[in-house]
Scaffold this motif. Structure first.
Motif, PDB file in Angstrom:
ATOM      1  N   LEU A   9       0.834  -1.694   0.056  1.00 10.31           N
ATOM      2  CA  LEU A   9      -0.139  -0.133   0.137  1.00 10.31           C
ATOM      3  C   LEU A   9       0.808   1.328   0.034  1.00 10.31           C
ATOM      4  CD1 LEU A   9      -3.098   1.003   0.371  1.00 10.31           C
ATOM      5  CD2 LEU A   9      -2.360   1.236   2.733  1.00 10.31           C
ATOM      6  N   PRO A  10       0.553   2.069  -1.340  1.00 12.33           N
ATOM      7  CA  PRO A  10       1.314   3.313  -1.073  1.00 12.33           C
ATOM      8  C   PRO A  10       1.063   4.361   0.298  1.00 12.33           C
ATOM      9  CG  PRO A  10      -0.160   3.473  -2.812  1.00 12.33           C
ATOM     10  CD  PRO A  10      -0.667   1.948  -1.943  1.00 12.33           C
ATOM     11  N   ALA A  11       1.870   4.911   0.898  1.00 10.90           N
ATOM     12  CA  ALA A  11       1.524   6.367   1.708  1.00 10.90           C
ATOM     13  C   ALA A  11       1.180   7.193   1.128  1.00 10.90           C
ATOM     14  CB  ALA A  11       3.038   6.464   3.124  1.00 10.90           C
ATOM     15  N   THR A  12      -0.100   8.234   1.196  1.00  9.94           N
ATOM     16  CA  THR A  12       0.034   8.956   0.911  1.00  9.94           C
ATOM     17  C   THR A  12       0.773  10.339   0.821  1.00  9.94           C
ATOM     18  OG1 THR A  12      -2.259   8.745   0.902  1.00  9.94           O
ATOM     19  CG2 THR A  12      -2.283  10.654   0.551  1.00  9.94           C
ATOM     20  N   LEU A  13       1.540  10.444   1.998  1.00  9.29           N
ATOM     21  CA  LEU A  13       2.339  11.313   2.282  1.00  9.29           C
ATOM     22  C   LEU A  13       3.767  10.817   3.617  1.00  9.29           C
ATOM     23  CD1 LEU A  13       0.214  14.246   3.879  1.00  9.29           C
ATOM     24  CD2 LEU A  13       2.076  14.342   1.479  1.00  9.29           C
ATOM     25  N   GLY A  14       4.611  10.650   3.629  1.00  8.84           N
ATOM     26  CA  GLY A  14       5.801  10.029   3.917  1.00  8.84           C
ATOM     27  C   GLY A  14       6.120   9.068   3.314  1.00  8.84           C
ATOM     28  N   GLY A  15       6.770   8.063   3.559  1.00  9.08           N
ATOM     29  CA  GLY A  15       7.558   6.771   3.186  1.00  9.08           C
ATOM     30  C   GLY A  15       8.464   5.771   4.056  1.00  9.08           C
ATOM     31  N   VAL A  16       8.590   4.998   4.176  1.00 11.41           N
ATOM     32  CA  VAL A  16       9.306   3.780   4.626  1.00 11.41           C
ATOM     33  C   VAL A  16      10.528   3.829   3.714  1.00 11.41           C
ATOM     34  CG1 VAL A  16       9.261   1.582   4.857  1.00 11.41           C
ATOM     35  CG2 VAL A  16       7.540   2.931   5.794  1.00 11.41           C
ATOM     36  N   VAL A  17      12.270   3.826   4.297  1.00 15.25           N
ATOM     37  CA  VAL A  17      13.014   3.412   4.192  1.00 15.25           C
ATOM     38  C   VAL A  17      13.801   2.462   4.993  1.00 15.25           C
ATOM     39  CG1 VAL A  17      15.624   4.437   3.861  1.00 15.25           C
ATOM     40  CG2 VAL A  17      13.816   5.335   3.690  1.00 15.25           C
ATOM     41  N   LEU A  18      14.780   1.103   3.934  1.00 17.61           N
ATOM     42  CA  LEU A  18      14.841  -0.032   4.664  1.00 17.61           C
ATOM     43  C   LEU A  18      16.309  -0.464   4.448  1.00 17.61           C
ATOM     44  CD1 LEU A  18      14.745  -2.816   5.909  1.00 17.61           C
ATOM     45  CD2 LEU A  18      13.487  -3.444   4.314  1.00 17.61           C
ATOM     46  N   GLU A  19      17.453  -0.351   5.091  1.00 19.13           N
ATOM     47  CA  GLU A  19      18.323  -0.135   4.849  1.00 19.13           C
ATOM     48  C   GLU A  19      19.262   0.838   3.908  1.00 19.13           C
ATOM     49  OE1 GLU A  19      21.761  -3.546   5.238  1.00 19.13           O
ATOM     50  OE2 GLU A  19      20.285  -4.675   4.173  1.00 19.13           O
ATOM     51  N   GLY A  20      18.362   1.540   3.704  1.00 21.82           N
ATOM     52  CA  GLY A  20      19.344   2.955   3.178  1.00 21.82           C
ATOM     53  C   GLY A  20      18.092   3.249   1.719  1.00 21.82           C
ATOM     54  N   SER A  21      17.610   2.387   1.683  1.00 20.33           N
ATOM     55  CA  SER A  21      16.693   2.722   0.469  1.00 20.33           C
ATOM     56  C   SER A  21      15.213   1.994   0.237  1.00 20.33           C
ATOM     57  CB  SER A  21      16.477   0.639  -0.379  1.00 20.33           C
ATOM     58  OG  SER A  21      17.885  -0.005  -0.793  1.00 20.33           O
ATOM     59  N   GLU A  22      14.776   3.049  -0.613  1.00 20.75           N
ATOM     60  CA  GLU A  22      13.281   3.220  -0.544  1.00 20.75           C
ATOM     61  C   GLU A  22      12.081   2.532  -0.627  1.00 20.75           C
ATOM     62  OE1 GLU A  22       9.669   7.234  -1.481  1.00 20.75           O
ATOM     63  OE2 GLU A  22      12.170   6.640  -2.295  1.00 20.75           O
ATOM     64  N   VAL A  23      11.116   1.823  -0.035  1.00 28.97           N
ATOM     65  CA  VAL A  23      10.181   0.935  -0.003  1.00 28.97           C
ATOM     66  C   VAL A  23       9.104   1.463  -1.736  1.00 28.97           C
ATOM     67  CG1 VAL A  23       8.724  -0.389   0.957  1.00 28.97           C
ATOM     68  CG2 VAL A  23      10.356  -0.563   1.847  1.00 28.97           C
ATOM     69  N   THR A  24       8.781   1.208  -2.413  1.00 30.63           N
ATOM     70  CA  THR A  24       7.706   1.231  -3.118  1.00 30.63           C
ATOM     71  C   THR A  24       7.239  -0.007  -4.057  1.00 30.63           C
ATOM     72  OG1 THR A  24       9.288   1.226  -5.062  1.00 30.63           O
ATOM     73  CG2 THR A  24       9.440   3.887  -4.322  1.00 30.63           C
TER      74      THR A  24
END
Length: 263
Positions: free
Chosen positions: A57-72
């Motif tokens: 599920l994509p975030a409307t705003l903000g985001g998630v980074v796992l070990e330096g890589s953005e989760v998309t």
């Protein structure tokens, strides 16, 4: 200073334009090897948060980074175990786990190595003796063990558990909790678990993330559990540290953030 492994930053999730957000400004930094439990009342967005971390599920705003890589998007570095085991009924226990191994390691491991790795993960959850059975031939608890083995076989950076024991009887649930603790101790996998069960959260986790009620849910409080590992459920039953942590979570859920009364 220890580097953040999983960084959930200012996450907002809104399902329709103009609607109040389900999640509003969730910030959480997770260390590698940490076991995090997320708890809160129904509708507070716990599973929504897990789905954002999973890339489902994509975030409307903000985001998630796992070990330096953005989760998309979804990826094998984040394995999910749901309450529903989701095993393929026409495959054996071995084949359900082997499928995940082939998909994630088909180009890096030989056939013999993949076979050994599949069996090793079945052994982790004590399902070796049932490897040739199909899902309709094993119990609900066994199915969840296979689901956990399948997730671990992907060698994920983060194991995401969405109430994996919620549909099980108390004894089976306790047995699986003990197995998950043993696996976490052996592998050091980073775990994020959604739960409604206060005792489960205290028993398993290093920190408990307590969510406020939705909509506009966010993190209300984070509790450091502070119990040494390995943990013994019987010894902890009367441990004042366990009881204190349990009381703190219950107070948050039932006094500070109780669900509104139904008219």
């Amino acid at each position: 200073m220890e580097r953040t492994f999983l960084d959930i930053s200012r996450v907002v999730v809104r399902f329709a334009p103009g609607a109040p957000p389900v999640l509003n400004g969730v910030d959480l930094k997770v260390k590698q090897g940490e076991y995090i439990a997320v708890i809160g009342h129904s509708g507070c967005g716990k599973s929504t948060l897990l789905n954002v971390v999973a890339g489902l599920l994509p975030a409307t705003l903000g985001g998630v980074v796992l070990e330096g890589s953005e989760v998309t998007e979804p990826g094998p570095d984040r394995a999910v175990v749901f309450q529903n085991h989701s095993l393929l009924p026409w495959l054996t226990v071995y084949e359900n786990v082997r499928l995940a191994v082939d998909r994630t390691a088909g180009r890096t491991m030989s056939r013999a190595e993949r076979d050994a790795w599949t069996l090793e993960n079945l052994a982790l959850v004590r399902m070796t003796d049932h490897a040739r059975k199909r899902p309709n031939e094993i119990s609900g608890g066994m199915k969840q063990r296979v689901g956990i083995a399948r997730a671990l076989a992907m060698r994920p950076k983060v194991l995401l558990l969405d109430e994996p024991f919620g549909a099980l009887d108390a004894l089976t649930r306790a047995h699986l909790q003990d197995q998950v603790m043993a696996i976490h101790a052996r592998l050091g996998t980073t775990v994020m678990m959604i739960t409604h069960d206060v005792d489960e959260a205290v028993l398993l986790s290093d920190r408990i993330v307590m969510m406020t009620n939705g909509p506009n849910a966010t993190i209300g409080e984070i509790l450091e559990v502070g119990l040494p590992r390995p943990r013994d459920r019987l010894a902890l039953a009367s441990d004042p540290r366990f009881l204190s942590a349990r009381e703190a979570v219950l107070r948050f859920l039932h006094e500070r953030h109780a669900l509104p009364a139904v008219a």
